[in-house]
Design a protein around this motif. Sequence first.
Motif, PDB file in Angstrom:
ATOM      1  N   THR A  36     -34.860  91.197  32.573  1.00 57.30           N
ATOM      2  CA  THR A  36     -34.718  91.088  31.125  1.00 57.30           C
ATOM      3  C   THR A  36     -34.450  89.647  30.709  1.00 57.30           C
ATOM      4  O   THR A  36     -33.653  88.954  31.335  1.00 57.30           O
ATOM      5  N   LEU A  37     -35.106  89.207  29.638  1.00 61.31           N
ATOM      6  CA  LEU A  37     -34.821  87.900  29.050  1.00 61.31           C
ATOM      7  C   LEU A  37     -33.498  88.025  28.308  1.00 61.31           C
ATOM      8  O   LEU A  37     -33.387  88.764  27.328  1.00 61.31           O
ATOM      9  N   LEU A  38     -32.461  87.338  28.783  1.00 60.51           N
ATOM     10  CA  LEU A  38     -31.122  87.443  28.193  1.00 60.51           C
ATOM     11  C   LEU A  38     -30.888  86.430  27.085  1.00 60.51           C
ATOM     12  O   LEU A  38     -30.085  86.660  26.181  1.00 60.51           O
ATOM     13  N   GLY A  39     -31.542  85.281  27.163  1.00 57.17           N
ATOM     14  CA  GLY A  39     -31.353  84.251  26.152  1.00 57.17           C
ATOM     15  C   GLY A  39     -32.371  83.147  26.314  1.00 57.17           C
ATOM     16  O   GLY A  39     -32.963  82.974  27.381  1.00 57.17           O
ATOM     17  N   SER A  40     -32.577  82.389  25.233  1.00 57.78           N
ATOM     18  CA  SER A  40     -33.538  81.296  25.254  1.00 57.78           C
ATOM     19  C   SER A  40     -33.104  80.248  24.240  1.00 57.78           C
ATOM     20  O   SER A  40     -32.501  80.576  23.219  1.00 57.78           O
ATOM     21  N   VAL A  41     -33.417  78.990  24.535  1.00 59.60           N
ATOM     22  CA  VAL A  41     -33.113  77.916  23.595  1.00 59.60           C
ATOM     23  C   VAL A  41     -34.243  76.891  23.652  1.00 59.60           C
ATOM     24  O   VAL A  41     -34.787  76.604  24.720  1.00 59.60           O
ATOM     25  N   ALA A  51     -29.696  65.307  25.213  1.00 59.52           N
ATOM     26  CA  ALA A  51     -28.689  65.933  24.354  1.00 59.52           C
ATOM     27  C   ALA A  51     -28.042  67.109  25.076  1.00 59.52           C
ATOM     28  O   ALA A  51     -28.687  67.804  25.851  1.00 59.52           O
ATOM     29  N   ALA A  52     -26.758  67.331  24.810  1.00 63.13           N
ATOM     30  CA  ALA A  52     -26.046  68.478  25.378  1.00 63.13           C
ATOM     31  C   ALA A  52     -26.605  69.755  24.777  1.00 63.13           C
ATOM     32  O   ALA A  52     -26.810  69.852  23.574  1.00 63.13           O
ATOM     33  N   THR A  53     -26.873  70.726  25.634  1.00 56.47           N
ATOM     34  CA  THR A  53     -27.482  71.985  25.221  1.00 56.47           C
ATOM     35  C   THR A  53     -26.840  73.118  26.001  1.00 56.47           C
ATOM     36  O   THR A  53     -26.398  72.922  27.131  1.00 56.47           O
ATOM     37  N   SER A  54     -26.791  74.302  25.410  1.00 60.83           N
ATOM     38  CA  SER A  54     -26.335  75.487  26.138  1.00 60.83           C
ATOM     39  C   SER A  54     -27.162  76.682  25.687  1.00 60.83           C
ATOM     40  O   SER A  54     -27.737  76.675  24.610  1.00 60.83           O
ATOM     41  N   VAL A  55     -27.228  77.682  26.551  1.00 58.81           N
ATOM     42  CA  VAL A  55     -27.939  78.911  26.234  1.00 58.81           C
ATOM     43  C   VAL A  55     -26.894  80.002  26.061  1.00 58.81           C
ATOM     44  O   VAL A  55     -26.073  80.226  26.948  1.00 58.81           O
ATOM     45  N   THR A  56     -26.916  80.667  24.926  1.00 59.05           N
ATOM     46  CA  THR A  56     -25.993  81.760  24.658  1.00 59.05           C
ATOM     47  C   THR A  56     -26.644  83.072  25.069  1.00 59.05           C
ATOM     48  O   THR A  56     -27.781  83.349  24.678  1.00 59.05           O
TER      49      THR A  56
END
Length: 109
Positions: A36-41, A51-56
């Motif tokens: 399952t795809l749980l999150g994407s950014v 740049a600082a990045t996070s995936v929720t």
Amino acid sequence: MAVANVAAGFTSLSFTSGAFSTSYMDVYSGLNGTGTLLGSVQLGSNPYAFAATSVTFSGVAQSFVLRGGSGQAGIDDVQITTVPEPETYGMMLAGLALVGVAARRKQRA
């Protein structure tokens, strides 16, 4: 496309990134970008200033996939929060039990 696997699982993902063209970081519940795809950014479009990045996401993931950009995207400083192994909980409970026994013995003396 680049894939990273964490067989033990993880619950958070953050990193720094830059891209020349539209790129994405996807988080999946299975290994090798399966399940399952749980999150994407979508990653930032400035390749010269990472740049600082996070995936929720919710749940436990086992892989993350950098896609798009035709090889013109990059990530660095990857940080994940791994899922503790069951042995970790067992050792913690054993330690707490020993502290309790020691405290009880001290009270009796």
